[in-house]
Every structure is written in C-alpha cells, then in structure tokens.
Design an enzyme around this catalytic site. Sequence first.
Site, PDB file in Angstrom:
ATOM      1  N   ARG A  77      22.972 -19.496 -51.436  1.00  0.00           N
ATOM      2  CA  ARG A  77      23.447 -20.308 -51.586  1.00  0.00           C
ATOM      3  C   ARG A  77      24.075 -20.399 -49.769  1.00  0.00           C
ATOM      4  O   ARG A  77      25.384 -20.590 -49.639  1.00  0.00           O
ATOM      5  CB  ARG A  77      24.677 -20.949 -52.202  1.00  0.00           C
ATOM      6  CG  ARG A  77      23.473 -21.149 -53.652  1.00  0.00           C
ATOM      7  CD  ARG A  77      24.897 -22.058 -54.856  1.00  0.00           C
ATOM      8  NE  ARG A  77      24.024 -22.138 -55.754  1.00  0.00           N
ATOM      9  CZ  ARG A  77      24.720 -22.583 -56.907  1.00  0.00           C
ATOM     10  NH1 ARG A  77      26.079 -22.353 -57.064  1.00  0.00           N
ATOM     11  NH2 ARG A  77      24.092 -22.999 -57.832  1.00  0.00           N
TER      12      ARG A  77
ATOM     13  N   GLU B 225      31.442 -17.015 -55.286  1.00  0.00           N
ATOM     14  CA  GLU B 225      31.477 -18.290 -54.370  1.00  0.00           C
ATOM     15  C   GLU B 225      32.252 -19.536 -54.268  1.00  0.00           C
ATOM     16  O   GLU B 225      32.130 -20.329 -52.985  1.00  0.00           O
ATOM     17  CB  GLU B 225      30.643 -19.181 -54.984  1.00  0.00           C
ATOM     18  CG  GLU B 225      29.076 -20.031 -54.874  1.00  0.00           C
ATOM     19  CD  GLU B 225      28.396 -21.078 -55.321  1.00  0.00           C
ATOM     20  OE1 GLU B 225      27.815 -21.405 -55.729  1.00  0.00           O
ATOM     21  OE2 GLU B 225      28.778 -20.161 -57.111  1.00  0.00           O
TER      22      GLU B 225
ATOM     23  N   SER C  52      31.462 -23.728 -59.856  1.00  0.00           N
ATOM     24  CA  SER C  52      31.530 -21.572 -59.885  1.00  0.00           C
ATOM     25  C   SER C  52      32.083 -21.378 -59.204  1.00  0.00           C
ATOM     26  O   SER C  52      31.999 -21.522 -57.857  1.00  0.00           O
ATOM     27  CB  SER C  52      29.322 -22.050 -60.013  1.00  0.00           C
ATOM     28  OG  SER C  52      28.656 -22.781 -61.181  1.00  0.00           O
TER      29      SER C  52
END
Length: 284
Positions: free
Chosen positions: A158, A277, A207
């Site tokens: 990501r 994240e 998240s």
Amino acid sequence: MFREMNEFDKYIVHTTGRVIEMSKPRHKSAIRGVLKHDEPMANHTSWRAGGKAERYFEPADLDDLRDYIANIPADEPLLWIGLGSNLLVRDGGFRGTVVAINGVLNELEIRQSGQVRVGVGVPAFGMETWDIVTSVEVLNRSGQQKIRSRNEFEIGYRHVQLTEDEWFIAAELVLQVDKQNIAEQRIRELLAKRSATQPTGQLSCGSVFRNPPDDYAARLIESCGLKGKRIGNACVSEKHANFIINMGGATANEIEQLIMQIKDVVMRECNVELAPEVRIVGDA
C-alpha cells in the site's frame, strides 16, 4: 487539461520521450484558492482530532497550486492530504503548509487510446490502483510537472516510494471493458462486507496497522485481549480490533498513546512488530 502555454513557459522533452518538464518563472501571483492560518486539523481528518496547521491551502486548480508551491520558501514543510483518513496530526500542530486536494485535481479524462487520466483528487476504492497505472504525473517544489513511467517507482505494501519534494497530481490508467458488470458487483460485495465487519459511522482512520506477513493485525490485537481497550476517549473498536475509535473529544495524544500501547502488547505477547498504517505528523 492544462492552461495554454505562454512565452514564459518551456517544454523539455527527454530523448526517452517519457519525461516532460514544464517550468515557469518564480513570480509572485495572487492566490485564487483558500489560504487559512492556524487551521484546526481536527476539521479535516476522519479521526476529528489533532492540532492546528500553521497554514492550510486549498488550491483553486492546478495552476494555482503550481504558483503557490513555486513561490513559498524552499524549506517550507508541506503536507498533502486528501480525505484526511490514515492521518493523525499531533496536538502541537503542523509547522508548515497543509495542501488539501480533496475536491481539487479530481478530473477524469478518457484518452483516444482508451486509457483514462485521473486526477489525484479522485478517490479509489476496492482495488490496488497501482495495478492498472501506466504512468503518473508529479509536481515538484519548483512548480514543474513531470510524467513518469510506473517502472520508475519502488512499490511496497500500500505504498509507492516517491522522490523527495515530488507529489502525485494525476495518473494514467488502463481499464478493461466490464461487459458483465463484475466490477459493480465486486464493489457492492466490498461495501456490504465493510458494513458488516468494520465500525462504519464512527470516527476512525480506517485500519491502524498493516497486516503482517501471513497474518492479520486485527487477529493479533484481539488475541491479546485489547478489544475495548481505552485511553481517554480513544478506544479499540469492539467490532474490528484494527480500528481505533474517537469516542468523542479524544486528543491526538490519546490516540497515539493507544497505538503505541497496542504495538508494545502485541510485540510482548505475540513477538510480532506491528507497523502503523496511519501517518503521524506534527509536534507533540
């Protein structure tokens, strides 16, 4: 797509044909967008928490953005934000300029080749967008635009590694014809799954941690008994352990403390180091 070039602009086309630089003189020009000072970032992040931005700039369009970037001090810190998810601005705020592109650079253009040019302000959901990217446009601190091939970037989970002082402004995508409406069906399935498994309608960033190899961050956090764990008004979701909820009035410090505590407990009990994240910026 862009304004017409004038006598002050220049094109530099590299022999590869892959990179085009468009430069313009460093001159002062009136800002046509919105520039705010001491703007509370709690108004612009999905957690609804965090300190103030020294400057908060919403450009009117790409030209306005280029003018602003080209004329600020070379050492001015810049933070680009879109929807404000996956971002935590510490309570001390951000010293520099926050560039807000939500609602700007959101054009969609179908090329004759069948490819689609998508501005960076267009949100994507339900797929790894990079899989269908052929090239990207970036803007550097001098106000120059460049077109880069996807092969020039280092790709991670990501994450796309971008050169320092360059920012994405658009991408060219290759799309396949979906004759059976498979994409629409997939999106409906993803939305239903998200509603069933994630705490939608509550203040979160999505998240918090990346999934470690061959495992899930939520499973590890839940196995440590951390669902419902609370620091101040920041709380680990009872519905999905990889979400931290602002229960109302949580400070950025409370959220960050909870993130660090989750990391410590999972490391101690599971011997797994969770990588956040969420991007944490600013002064404590």
